[in-house]
Scaffold this active site. Structure first.
Site, short mmCIF file in Angstrom:
data_model
loop_
_atom_site.label_atom_id
_atom_site.label_comp_id
_atom_site.label_asym_id
_atom_site.label_seq_id
_atom_site.Cartn_x
_atom_site.Cartn_y
_atom_site.Cartn_z
N SER A 115 -23.90 20.62 -18.32
CA SER A 115 -22.92 21.47 -17.65
C SER A 115 -22.45 20.85 -16.34
O SER A 115 -23.21 20.14 -15.67
CB SER A 115 -23.58 22.81 -17.35
OG SER A 115 -22.75 23.59 -16.53
N TYR A 139 -29.60 27.93 -13.18
CA TYR A 139 -29.03 27.50 -14.46
C TYR A 139 -28.69 26.00 -14.40
O TYR A 139 -29.09 25.22 -15.27
CB TYR A 139 -27.77 28.32 -14.78
CG TYR A 139 -26.96 27.73 -15.89
CD1 TYR A 139 -27.39 27.83 -17.20
CD2 TYR A 139 -25.77 27.05 -15.63
CE1 TYR A 139 -26.66 27.26 -18.23
CE2 TYR A 139 -25.03 26.48 -16.65
CZ TYR A 139 -25.48 26.58 -17.95
OH TYR A 139 -24.76 26.01 -18.96
N LYS A 143 -30.37 22.49 -16.40
CA LYS A 143 -29.62 21.49 -17.16
C LYS A 143 -29.88 20.09 -16.59
O LYS A 143 -30.00 19.12 -17.34
CB LYS A 143 -28.12 21.82 -17.12
CG LYS A 143 -27.76 23.09 -17.88
CD LYS A 143 -27.85 22.89 -19.37
CE LYS A 143 -27.55 24.14 -20.17
NZ LYS A 143 -27.63 23.94 -21.61
#
Ligand code: UFG
Length: 329
Positions: A115, A139, A143
Site C-alpha cells: 500500500s 495499517y 504492510k
C-alpha cells in the site's frame, strides 16, 4: 495453479476473474471473515484461515500451486489506529504463516498487496517507489513489515516477490459480477454512492482544513481491474525471472474528497448531502503516486484514467445490488 489468499474480497475477487479469463487456474483461500462466498465464482475455493497452518499445508498439498497472490488483510486505516493488535496479528503474523508454508512446499513466487500507506506523509508528490517509507498508522506499518520480511525471505529462502503498493482501489467489475462490498463500509466512493441510492442520509467529509487546494484530502483513485491486470503482469514478470521489487499502482492524478462527491453527483444525477466533520485519525492530506516503474518494467497501463469512468463502474455495481440491501441508518 495460482493461490489467491483473500480471493473472496474486493481486490482478490476481481483478480480471480481476470486470471481465469486469461486461462490461469486458481484456488481461492479465504476465511470469509470479510470476504463473500458469492464472489468466488471462478476456480476452486478453500474455506481456510491463514492462522491455521495445517489447513494451509493441506491446501498446498492438494493443489499444484506455483505462485501466491496475497490479498488477506484488515485494511481500515482508522480501525488500525484503535485496534493495532488485530492488525499486527492478522496482517503480519498470518502472512508469516503463509510464507513459511510456501517455503515448506518450495513455492517461490509471491505477489503482495502492499500500500501507499507504507510511505506516510509525502515529502514529494507524486511519490515514487524510492520515497522514504515512514507509515503514520498501524495499517501502513503492517504492510511495511511484510515488505521487510519479504526481503529477508528472498535472501534466505529464494522467495521472489513483487510488492504492489496500491493507491486508492476504486470502481468495480464493469459486468457487475463482483464489486466493492465491505461490512462495515468505510471507503469514500461506495459511501457517497449509497447516499445517492438513498441508503444513507449524508456523507461526512473528514477534515476541510487540510493543506490542499480545497481543504479536503487528495487521493489517487485506481480502478480495480487495472490493479488486477497489474497483478497478472507482476506474476508474469516473476515467472520470467524478474528480481524481487516493489511497484506503485496509481493513476498519478489526485482528486479531493469534494471532487469525488461532485463527480459522483454528475454520474448519478443525484444531489449528495454533505456534512463537514473532524479529521479522521491516520489520514495523510495527499497521496498521489507515480507508477512509471510499473509502466516501464511490467508494461502496464491503466485503462481507467478518468475518475468519472471509475465511478460509473462503481455506480453500476451499487445499483445492481441496491434492491437486495436493507436501508442503513
Ligand atoms: N473520507 C471521508 N468521508 C468518509 C470516508 C472517507 O471524508 O465517509 C475521506 C477520508 O478521510 C480520506 C478519503 O476520503 O481522505 C479516502 O478515504 P477512504 O477510506 O476511501 O480511503 P483511504 O485513503 O483511507 O484508504 C484506502 C484503503 C487503504 C489504503 C489507502 C491508501 O482503505 O487500505 O487507501 O490511500 F492504504
Amino acid at each position: 495453479m495460482i493461490l489467491i489468499a483473500g480471493g473472496a474480497g474486493y481486490i482478490g475477487s476481481h483478480a480471480n476473474k481476470i486470471l481465469n479469463q486469461k486461462g490461469y487456474e486458481t484456488v481461492v483461500y479465504d476465511n470469509l471473515f470479510y470476504g463473500h462466498r458469492e464472489f468466488c465464482k471462478w476456480g476452486r475455493f478453500v474455506l481456510g484461515d491463514l492462522a491455521d497452518k495445517e489447513q494451509l499445508r493441506l491446501c498446498f498439498k492438494t493443489y499444484p500451486i506455483e505462485a501466491v497472490m496475497h490479498y488477506c488483510a484488515f485494511c481500515y486505516v482508522g480501525e488500525s489506529v484503535d485496534h493495532p493488535a488485530e492488525y499486527y496479528r492478522n496482517n503480519v503474523i498470518n502472512t508469516l504463516n503463509l510464507l513459511e508454508v510456501m517455503v515448506e512446499h518450495g513455492v517461490k513466487n509471491f505477489i503482495f498487496s502492499s500500500s501507499c500507506a507504507t510511505y506516510g506523509n509525502p515529502i514529494e508528490i507524486p511519490m515514487t517507489e524510492n520515497h522514504p517509507q515512514s507509515p503514520i498508522n498501524p495499517y501502513g506499518k503492517t504492510k511495511l513489515m511484510v515488505e521487510q520480511i519479504l526481503k529477508d525471505f528472498d535472501r534466505a529462502y529464494g522467495i521472489r516477490h513483487a510488492c504492489l503498493r496500491y493507491f486508492n482501489a476504486a470502481g468495480a467489475d464493469p459486468d457487475a459480477e463482483v464489486g466493492e462490498w465491505h461490512e462495515p463500509e468505510t471507503h469514500l466512493i461506495p459511501l457517497v454512492l449509497q447516499v445517492a441510492t438513498g441508503q444513507r442520509p449524508h456523507i461526512q467529509v473528514f477534515g476541510t482544513d487540510y493543506d490542499t487546494p480545497d481543504g479536503t484530502c487528495v487521493r489517487d483513485y485506481i480502478h480495480i481491474n487495472d490493479l488486477a491486470a497489474a497483478h497478472i503482469a507482476a506474476l508474469e514478470y516473476l515467472k520470467d525471472g524478474g528480481v524481487s521489487t516493489a511497484f506503485n499502482l496509481g493513476n498519478g492524478n489526485g482528486f479531493s474528497v469534494k471532487e469525488v462527491i461532485q463527480t459522483a453527483e454528475r454520474v448519478t444525477g443525484k444531489s449528495i448531502k454533505v456534512i463537514e466533520a473532524a479529521r479522521r485519525p491516520g489520514d495523510p492530506p495527499t497521496l498521489v503516486g507515480s507508477a512509471d516503474k510499473a509502466r516501464k518494467i511490467l508494461n502496464w497501463q491503466p485503462r481507467y484514467t478518468n475518475l468519472e469512468e471509475i465511478i460509473k463502474t462503481a455506480w453500476r455495481w451499487e445499483m445492481s445490488r441496491t434492491e437486495t440491501r436493507k436501508t442503513i441508518d
